[in-house]
Design a protein around this motif. Structure first.
Motif, PDB file in Angstrom:
ATOM      1  N   ASP A 197       0.818  -1.210   0.000  1.00 21.93           N
ATOM      2  CA  ASP A 197       0.000   0.000   0.000  1.00 21.93           C
ATOM      3  C   ASP A 197       0.850   1.257   0.000  1.00 21.93           C
ATOM      4  N   ALA A 198       2.051   1.174   0.603  1.00 22.61           N
ATOM      5  CA  ALA A 198       2.925   2.349   0.660  1.00 22.61           C
ATOM      6  C   ALA A 198       3.593   2.639  -0.673  1.00 22.61           C
ATOM      7  N   THR A 199       3.674   1.630  -1.550  1.00 23.18           N
ATOM      8  CA  THR A 199       4.413   1.813  -2.801  1.00 23.18           C
ATOM      9  C   THR A 199       3.545   1.703  -4.052  1.00 23.18           C
ATOM     10  N   HIS A 200       2.269   1.346  -3.894  1.00 26.07           N
ATOM     11  CA  HIS A 200       1.431   1.130  -5.076  1.00 26.07           C
ATOM     12  C   HIS A 200       0.213   2.059  -5.067  1.00 26.07           C
ATOM     13  N   ASP A 201      -0.191   2.420  -6.257  1.00 24.14           N
ATOM     14  CA  ASP A 201      -1.376   3.250  -6.444  1.00 24.14           C
ATOM     15  C   ASP A 201      -2.617   2.397  -6.182  1.00 24.14           C
ATOM     16  N   LEU A 203      -5.695   2.663  -7.074  1.00 21.26           N
ATOM     17  CA  LEU A 203      -6.683   2.482  -8.141  1.00 21.26           C
ATOM     18  C   LEU A 203      -6.183   1.540  -9.223  1.00 21.26           C
ATOM     19  N   THR A 204      -4.963   1.751  -9.680  1.00 20.93           N
ATOM     20  CA  THR A 204      -4.442   0.998 -10.825  1.00 20.93           C
ATOM     21  C   THR A 204      -3.517  -0.149 -10.420  1.00 20.93           C
ATOM     22  N   THR A 205      -3.096  -0.178  -9.160  1.00 19.85           N
ATOM     23  CA  THR A 205      -2.182  -1.176  -8.580  1.00 19.85           C
ATOM     24  C   THR A 205      -0.771  -1.124  -9.152  1.00 19.85           C
ATOM     25  N   VAL A 206      -0.456  -0.120  -9.991  1.00 23.60           N
ATOM     26  CA  VAL A 206       0.934   0.057 -10.412  1.00 23.60           C
ATOM     27  C   VAL A 206       1.649   0.864  -9.327  1.00 23.60           C
ATOM     28  N   LEU A 207       2.952   1.069  -9.479  1.00 17.51           N
ATOM     29  CA  LEU A 207       3.700   1.838  -8.499  1.00 17.51           C
ATOM     30  C   LEU A 207       3.147   3.258  -8.384  1.00 17.51           C
ATOM     31  N   ASN A 208       3.226   3.825  -7.193  1.00 19.48           N
ATOM     32  CA  ASN A 208       2.787   5.209  -7.036  1.00 19.48           C
ATOM     33  C   ASN A 208       3.925   6.164  -7.385  1.00 19.48           C
ATOM     34  N   ARG A 209       3.662   7.449  -7.275  1.00 21.43           N
ATOM     35  CA  ARG A 209       4.624   8.466  -7.708  1.00 21.43           C
ATOM     36  C   ARG A 209       5.955   8.328  -6.974  1.00 21.43           C
ATOM     37  N   ARG A 210       5.902   8.224  -5.667  1.00 23.22           N
ATOM     38  CA  ARG A 210       7.135   8.145  -4.887  1.00 23.22           C
ATOM     39  C   ARG A 210       7.939   6.897  -5.237  1.00 23.22           C
ATOM     40  N   ALA A 211       7.249   5.771  -5.406  1.00 28.21           N
ATOM     41  CA  ALA A 211       7.951   4.513  -5.666  1.00 28.21           C
ATOM     42  C   ALA A 211       8.600   4.496  -7.050  1.00 28.21           C
ATOM     43  N   ILE A 212       7.918   5.003  -8.077  1.00 30.00           N
ATOM     44  CA  ILE A 212       8.500   4.967  -9.421  1.00 30.00           C
ATOM     45  C   ILE A 212       9.673   5.932  -9.538  1.00 30.00           C
ATOM     46  N   PHE A 213       9.578   7.084  -8.861  1.00 29.30           N
ATOM     47  CA  PHE A 213      10.720   8.004  -8.858  1.00 29.30           C
ATOM     48  C   PHE A 213      11.888   7.413  -8.074  1.00 29.30           C
ATOM     49  N   HIS A 214      11.578   6.615  -7.053  1.00 31.61           N
ATOM     50  CA  HIS A 214      12.642   5.940  -6.311  1.00 31.61           C
ATOM     51  C   HIS A 214      13.356   4.935  -7.207  1.00 31.61           C
ATOM     52  N   GLU A 215      12.593   4.224  -8.043  1.00 32.06           N
ATOM     53  CA  GLU A 215      13.205   3.280  -8.988  1.00 32.06           C
ATOM     54  C   GLU A 215      14.159   4.011  -9.925  1.00 32.06           C
ATOM     55  N   ALA A 256      -3.621   1.184 -17.358  1.00 30.43           N
ATOM     56  CA  ALA A 256      -2.528   0.562 -16.609  1.00 30.43           C
ATOM     57  C   ALA A 256      -2.342  -0.891 -17.032  1.00 30.43           C
ATOM     58  N   TYR A 257      -3.446  -1.598 -17.248  1.00 28.69           N
ATOM     59  CA  TYR A 257      -3.377  -3.001 -17.679  1.00 28.69           C
ATOM     60  C   TYR A 257      -2.712  -3.115 -19.054  1.00 28.69           C
ATOM     61  N   ILE A 258      -3.102  -2.263 -19.981  1.00 29.32           N
ATOM     62  CA  ILE A 258      -2.545  -2.304 -21.343  1.00 29.32           C
ATOM     63  C   ILE A 258      -1.053  -1.999 -21.321  1.00 29.32           C
ATOM     64  N   VAL A 259      -0.667  -0.949 -20.604  1.00 21.00           N
ATOM     65  CA  VAL A 259       0.742  -0.542 -20.581  1.00 21.00           C
ATOM     66  C   VAL A 259       1.587  -1.626 -19.918  1.00 21.00           C
ATOM     67  N   ASP A 267      11.155  -3.703 -16.851  1.00 21.24           N
ATOM     68  CA  ASP A 267      10.650  -2.332 -16.928  1.00 21.24           C
ATOM     69  C   ASP A 267       9.693  -2.085 -15.777  1.00 21.24           C
ATOM     70  N   ARG A 268       9.637  -0.849 -15.294  1.00 20.87           N
ATOM     71  CA  ARG A 268       8.765  -0.517 -14.171  1.00 20.87           C
ATOM     72  C   ARG A 268       7.792   0.576 -14.583  1.00 20.87           C
ATOM     73  N   LEU A 269       6.551   0.435 -14.096  1.00 17.85           N
ATOM     74  CA  LEU A 269       5.476   1.363 -14.447  1.00 17.85           C
ATOM     75  C   LEU A 269       4.917   1.992 -13.179  1.00 17.85           C
ATOM     76  N   GLY A 270       4.692   3.307 -13.227  1.00 21.28           N
ATOM     77  CA  GLY A 270       4.090   3.988 -12.088  1.00 21.28           C
ATOM     78  C   GLY A 270       3.115   5.057 -12.543  1.00 21.28           C
ATOM     79  N   ARG A 271       2.175   5.370 -11.679  1.00 26.88           N
ATOM     80  CA  ARG A 271       1.234   6.460 -11.941  1.00 26.88           C
ATOM     81  C   ARG A 271       1.731   7.693 -11.191  1.00 26.88           C
ATOM     82  N   VAL A 272       1.997   8.750 -11.914  1.00 28.44           N
ATOM     83  CA  VAL A 272       2.608   9.935 -11.304  1.00 28.44           C
ATOM     84  C   VAL A 272       1.659  11.120 -11.219  1.00 28.44           C
TER      85      VAL A 272
END
Length: 365
Positions: A197-201, A203-215, A256-259, A267-272
Motif C-alpha cells: 500500500d505504501a508503494t502502489h497506487d 486504483l491501478t495497482t501500479v507503483l505510485n509516484r514516490r515509488a517509481i521516482f525511487h526506482e 494501466a493493464y494495457i501498458v 521495466d517498471r510502471l508507475g502512476r505519477v
C-alpha cells in the motif's frame, strides 16, 4: 471436502471484517486465532481429564469452549473489550478452580502467565491492559496463597500429580508456541500489505509516484543507462466530464493493464498524476523504447476500454528522455515532461523522442 470446509470455517472465524482498518487487522486476527486455539486446547484437555476422572474440571473446560465461542462472536462484531473480558473471566475461573481442586503444584498456575501473554499482544487500550493485568495478577497471587496444598482428590491420586504438571507444562508451551507462530505469520502478511500500500497506487495497482521516482533514482545513483517514457492520456478530462468519474477510473485501470502488458521484463510502471504514467526502462536502446511505445499504441487501438453500454478509445501522448541527455535526475524528468507536452501540442497521440524527433501515429502503426 472436509479439509476445504475446515479452511472456510477457519477463514470465517479469524479473518478481519473488511471495514476494519489495516493497522488493526493484525491484532484482530491474532486475538481471534487465540480464541480458536484456546477452544481446541480446552477440548484436548477435557479428553485428558476424562481419563483422570475429574468431572468438575471436565465441565469447566467444556464451558470455556462455549465461552470462547461467545467471545469470538463478540470479537467478530468488533466488541473487542467485551470479548476479551468474557474470555479472561471464564479462563480465570477455570484456573482458580483447578488450583483449588488439585493443588498449587500441579501446573495449573502456568496458565496465569499465558493469559497475560494473550492479553498483552492484543490491540486493547493501555488502560484496559493495566486494569486486566492487575486483575489477573491479583487473582493469581490470591489463588496461590490461599489454595490448600493437599486436597482429598490428590491424596487419592498422588501418582497423577507429576503427570498433570507435565501435561500442563506441555499444553502451555504448545499453546504459547502456536500463538507466537500465528503472530509471526500474521505480522509478515500485514507487513507485506503495508509495504504494498505504501508503494502502489490504490486504483491501478501500479507503483505510485514516490515509488517509481525511487526506482529511477536508484538507477541514476548506480550510474546505469536507462530511459524515461512519460505518458499522458489524451482528452481524459472529457471522459470524466462526459461519462463521470466511475468511467474515468475504469479507463485508468484499463490503461494501466494495457501498458503493463506491453512492457519488457524488468521495466517498471508507475502512476505519477491523475492520468499520467511513467515508465522506467533500464538498459534500453532507442529501438527498444520505440518498440514498447508502438506496442502500447497498437494494444490501445485493438483493445479499447469496454464497459456495460460504453466503449471508449483512449490514446497516449508520450515524451521520452534518456539518462545520457541529462546531468541530474530532475533535469531528466523535466526533459521527459517537456517533450510530453510538446507531443500534446503537436496534435496528441504522438511520441517525442528528442527535441528534433516526433513519431506520429502512422509511424507507430
Amino acid at each position: 471436502m472436509a479439509s476445504r470446509a475446515l479452511q472456510r470455517l477457519w477463514g470465517w472465524s479469524c479473518s478481519a471484517p473488511g471495514a476494519l482498518p489495516l493497522e488493526h487487522r493484525r491484532s484482530y486476527e491474532v486475538v481471534a486465532q487465540t480464541f480458536v486455539l484456546a477452544s481446541l486446547g480446552h477440548l484436548l484437555f477435557a479428553c485428558v481429564l476424562i481419563g483422570l476422572q475429574i468431572p468438575l474440571l471436565i465441565v469447566l473446560n467444556l464451558a470455556c469452549v462455549a465461552t470462547n465461542t461467545a467471545a469470538l462472536m463478540l470479537h467478530r462484531r468488533l466488541q473487542l473489550h467485551r470479548a476479551m473480558t468474557v474470555k479472561l473471566s471464564a479462563t480465570l475461573l477455570l484456573i482458580t478452580s483447578s488450583v483449588w481442586l488439585i493443588g498449587p503444584d500441579a501446573g495449573f498456575e502456568y496458565y496465569f502467565f499465558l493469559l497475560l501473554c494473550e492479553m498483552l499482544i492484543s490491540d486493547m487500550a493501555a488502560r484496559y491492559k493495566i486494569v486486566m493485568s492487575a486483575t489477573v495478577g491479583s487473582v493469581a497471587l490470591a489463588t496461590l496463597l490461599m489454595a490448600p496444598h493437599s486436597t482429598p482428590w490428590m491424596l487419592e491420586a498422588e501418582a497423577f500429580r507429576e503427570d498433570i504438571r507435565l501435561t500442563n507444562l506441555v499444553m502451555v508451551f504448545l499453546i504459547l508456541g502456536l500463538i507466537l507462530w500465528r503472530l509471526h505469520a500474521i505480522t509478515e502478511r500485514c507487513e507485506h500489505h503495508f509495504r504494498r500500500d505504501a508503494t502502489h497506487d490504490y486504483l491501478t495497482t501500479v507503483l505510485n509516484r514516490r515509488a517509481i521516482f525511487h526506482e529511477a533514482d536508484m538507477l541514476w545513483q548506480q550510474g546505469r543507462d536507462f530511459t524515461l517514457l512519460l505518458l499522458d492520456a489524451d482528452h481524459f478530462k472529457q471522459v470524466n466530464d462526459t461519462h463521470g468519474h466511475t468511467a474515468g477510473d475504469e479507463v485508468l485501470r484499463h490503461l494501466a493493464y494495457i501498458v503493463r502488458a506491453a512492457l519488457r521484463e524488468g521495466d517498471r510502471l508507475g502512476r505519477v498524476g491523475g492520468e499520467e504514467f511513467l515508465i522506467v526502462l533500464p538498459d534500453s536502446t532507442r529501438g527498444e523504447v520505440l518498440s514498447v511505445a508502438t506496442r502500447i499504441r497498437r494494444c490501445l487501438a485493438d483493445q479499447p476500454c469496454r464497459m456495460e453500454a460504453l466503449t471508449l478509445s483512449v490514446t497516449f501522448s508520450m515524451g521520452m528522455a534518456t539518462a545520457q541527455e541529462a546531468t541530474s535526475l530532475q533535469t531528466l524528468i523535466d526533459m521527459a515532461d517537456r517533450r510530453l507536452y510538446r507531443a500534446k501540442s503537436a496534435g496528441r497521440d504522438q511520441l517525442v523522442m528528442s527535441d528534433l524527433e516526433i513519431i506520429g501515429p502512422a509511424a507507430m502503426s
